[in-house]
Each structure stands twice: as structure tokens, then as C-alpha cells.
Design an enzyme around this catalytic site. Structure first.
Site, short mmCIF file in Angstrom:
data_model
loop_
_atom_site.label_atom_id
_atom_site.label_comp_id
_atom_site.label_asym_id
_atom_site.label_seq_id
_atom_site.Cartn_x
_atom_site.Cartn_y
_atom_site.Cartn_z
N VAL A 60 32.48 37.47 30.72
CA VAL A 60 31.93 38.33 31.77
C VAL A 60 32.66 39.66 31.92
O VAL A 60 32.13 40.58 32.55
CB VAL A 60 31.93 37.56 33.11
CG1 VAL A 60 33.33 37.51 33.71
CG2 VAL A 60 30.94 38.16 34.11
N TYR A 61 33.84 39.81 31.34
CA TYR A 61 34.57 41.07 31.46
C TYR A 61 33.79 42.19 30.78
O TYR A 61 33.59 42.18 29.56
CB TYR A 61 35.96 40.98 30.86
CG TYR A 61 36.93 40.07 31.58
CD1 TYR A 61 36.68 39.63 32.87
CD2 TYR A 61 38.11 39.65 30.97
CE1 TYR A 61 37.57 38.79 33.53
CE2 TYR A 61 39.01 38.83 31.63
CZ TYR A 61 38.73 38.39 32.90
OH TYR A 61 39.62 37.56 33.55
N SER A 62 33.35 43.16 31.57
CA SER A 62 32.51 44.24 31.07
C SER A 62 31.30 43.71 30.31
O SER A 62 30.81 44.32 29.36
CB SER A 62 33.30 45.21 30.18
OG SER A 62 34.28 45.89 30.93
#
Length: 326
Positions: A60-62
Site C-alpha cells: 500500500v505504500y504509494s
């Protein structure tokens, strides 16, 4: 660099883990302070040069861009066999009823997408990114077991949750002969120590590796309260975590400053040295958006706080509301 076993495994990890949430794209992402690929690569390269072999990211990071940047950099700069690569699953990756969570469908789909972005055949540590209240833990643990048996992950881990939830997951895995969690990525620092009540004793008893995130409380332990940075001004998640207790936390921040002055080092080194001496912490996850952030973090490995210094850092602490589990 110093190394340690991750929990009750034979896996050697550096005593600092590079958190990769700060690498990616600010567009469409909740954190406008992240670095793009051009500016991320020197940080990753420097971490490797300093002996860090442990890298933590999440799908989900960026929205996947962090995994892509980390994957390309490690492929160019490192020997994959010496790297401990961790990622996570749970956050929303697309719209629709199956766009997030820890269902079997999500796990089997997202592991393959993460591996593609990371440009690797396997991750060393596949972690659940919080607890999924809408999926039976039995379904999640069996799916994670199958990911390991398929050779797509070497170990599995968990992140911030209540101790009873973590114990239930361990029990379910053991009862069914499935792969067991080897690590807990939880919220722990000098101004948030609620994990010491139940989670840390549980991890110590069960020989679980502890890899705390937010070890510097979003930078609040490294500077005077009146000082600001782009992150401190725009990180709404950190504001929710810490702004409500800023007045009582000030006593701890001031004590960090006093001990740092006595040692002649930046405050970051005192805050990290405290965590590195806290059992059963294996490797704090440090974020870095400047080369100096890494150099200061590694220097903390050389600092040993006295019992009196530790007591003075811990004495002002007051109970905080639980944050990070949802």
C-alpha cells in the site's frame, strides 16, 4: 553494523531496518513528503554500504510505487541472497469489495503483485498489515501458510494489534500445523510505550522478533517542539498519534535533549539507543529521507545508556491511549 537473529529463527538481520514508506510517489498518496525514485536510490545504496541488510515496505505504500523503487534499487545494488526483504498486505489497493483485507483471495493475489513489483521470486518476510476484523484468522493463517509452502515467502510476520489477537493467531497456526508468525512490527518509542504492558512480554515469552515502527515518533524525539519540517506539518497520521499528548511528552523530549547534550550526539541517537536496549527488540525500523538520517541511526549502535539514563528517560511517561492497532 551489528546483526541479530529474527526471533526464534536462523535469519540474521541488521539491528536497524530501513523503512521504505518514504520512497514512492506523493501523487494520490497520503504523505506528500515521500521521495521519488531518483532521490530514493542514494538512500537505499547508502543503507547497503552501512551494512543494513533488512528492508521493510508494503504493497500500500504509494500504492505499489515503494515496492517498485525498492525492488529495482536492490536488484542493481545488492546480492539478493544477503538481503532480508519484507513487505506487507492488508491496505486498500483498488476499489471494490475485494480491494483490501486478509482474505485468501487477497493474499494469493497480492503476494504475486508484490513479487512482480519487487522483481524477486520471494520475500523473506511477508507481514499482515494490522488485523482484519472481517476475515476469520483461520482463513488468513492457512493462506499465509500456503504462500510459504509455495516458496513465495520464507517467513511470516504481523504488525500492530492487540496482544490477545496476536496470541490467537499463534494458537491457530500451532493447532493446525501451519506456519507461525516470527515477528511483530509494532508501534513503540519513548513517548508511546503501551506495548510494554502486554505485547512485549508476549513476544519475549514466545521468542518473537520485535521490529518497532515510528521509533522517533515522527521526528518528535529529535527536535524542539517549536521546530517544524515538511513531514511534521503535513503528516496527519503522526498528528493524530502524538499531538494530543504533546504537553506531557515534552518532559521526555527534554530529557532526550539533555542526555544527547551530555553524550555530545544528536537526539536521534539517544532515542534509538533506548530502543536498541529494550528487550526483546530486534531491529527498529528507521525511515530516512536524507543520508544523514542513516548515518545518525547507525551511530546509535555505538551508544550504551546507563541504567540511570534509561530511568530518567522512562520516569516522566504517562499512559497513552492505544493508537496504531486499527
Amino acid at each position: 553494523m551489528n546483526y541479530a537473529k529474527l526471533g526464534n529463527t536462523g535469519l540474521d538481520v541488521s539491528r536497524l531496518c530501513l523503512g521504505c514508506m518514504g520512497f514512492g510517489s506523493a501523487e494520490g498518496w497520503v504523505h506528500p513528503w515521500v521521495l521519488d525514485e531518483e532521490n530514493s536510490r542514494p538512500i537505499i545504496k547508502k543503507a547497503l554500504e552501512l551494512g543494513i541488510n533488512f528492508f521493510d515496505t508494503a504493497n500500500v505504500y504509494s500504492l505499489g510505487h515503494s515496492e517498485e523503487i525498492v525492488g529495482r534499487a536492490l536488484k542493481d545494488y545488492a546480492n539478493r541472497d544477503e538481503i532480508v526483504l519484507a513487505t506487507k498486505i492488508n491496505g486498500r489497493m483498488h476499489e471494490g469489495p475485494n480491494g483490501a483485507g486478509l482474505s485468501r483471495k487477497a493474499i494469493m493475489s497480492e503476494i504475486d503483485k508484490s513479487l512482480k513489483r519487487l522483481e524477486t521470486d520471494y520475500v523473506d518476510l511477508y507481514q499482515i498489515h494490522r488485523w482484519d476484523y472481517n476475515t476469520p484468522i483461520e482463513e488468513t493463517m492457512e493462506a499465509l501458510h500456503d504462500v510459504v509452502k509455495a516458496g513465495k515467502a520464507r517467513y511470516i510476520g504481523a504488525s500492530a494489534m492487540y496482544a490477545w489477537q496476536f496470541q490467537k493467531a499463534l494458537f491457530v497456526a500451532e493447532s493446525n500445523g501451519w506456519t507461525r508468525f516470527v515477528s511483530m512490527q509494532n508501534h513503540l518509542n519513548l513517548i508511546y510505550r503501551e506495548e510494554e504492558r502486554e505485547m512485549l512480554p508476549l513476544c519475549k515469552e514466545e521468542k518473537i522478533g520485535v521490529i518497532p515502527y515510528s521509533p522517533l515518533a515522527g521526528g518528535r524525539l529529535t527536535r524542539d517542539p517549536q521546530e517544524s519540517t515538511l513531514r511534521s506539518e503535513t503528516d496527519q497520521i503522526a498528528k493524530q498519534k502524538y499531538d494530543g499528548t504533546a504537553a506531557s511528552d515534552r518532559l521526555i523530549v527534554d530529557q532526550v535533549a539533555a542526555i544527547a547534550k551530555k553524550h555530545g550526539v544528536p537526539r536521534v541517537q539517544i532515542a534509538l539507543a533506548w530502543l536498541l536496549q529494550k528487550e526483546p527488540v530486534t531491529a527498529p525500523i528507521v525511515g530516512a529521507t536524507k543520508l544523514s538520517h542513516l548515518e545518525d541511526a547507525v551511530a546509535a549502535l555505538s551508544i550504551t545508556l546507563t541504567a540511570e539514563e534509561i530511568a530518567s528517560l522512562e520516569e516522566p511517561y504517562v499512559p497513552h491511549r492505544i493508537v496504531g492497532h486499527q
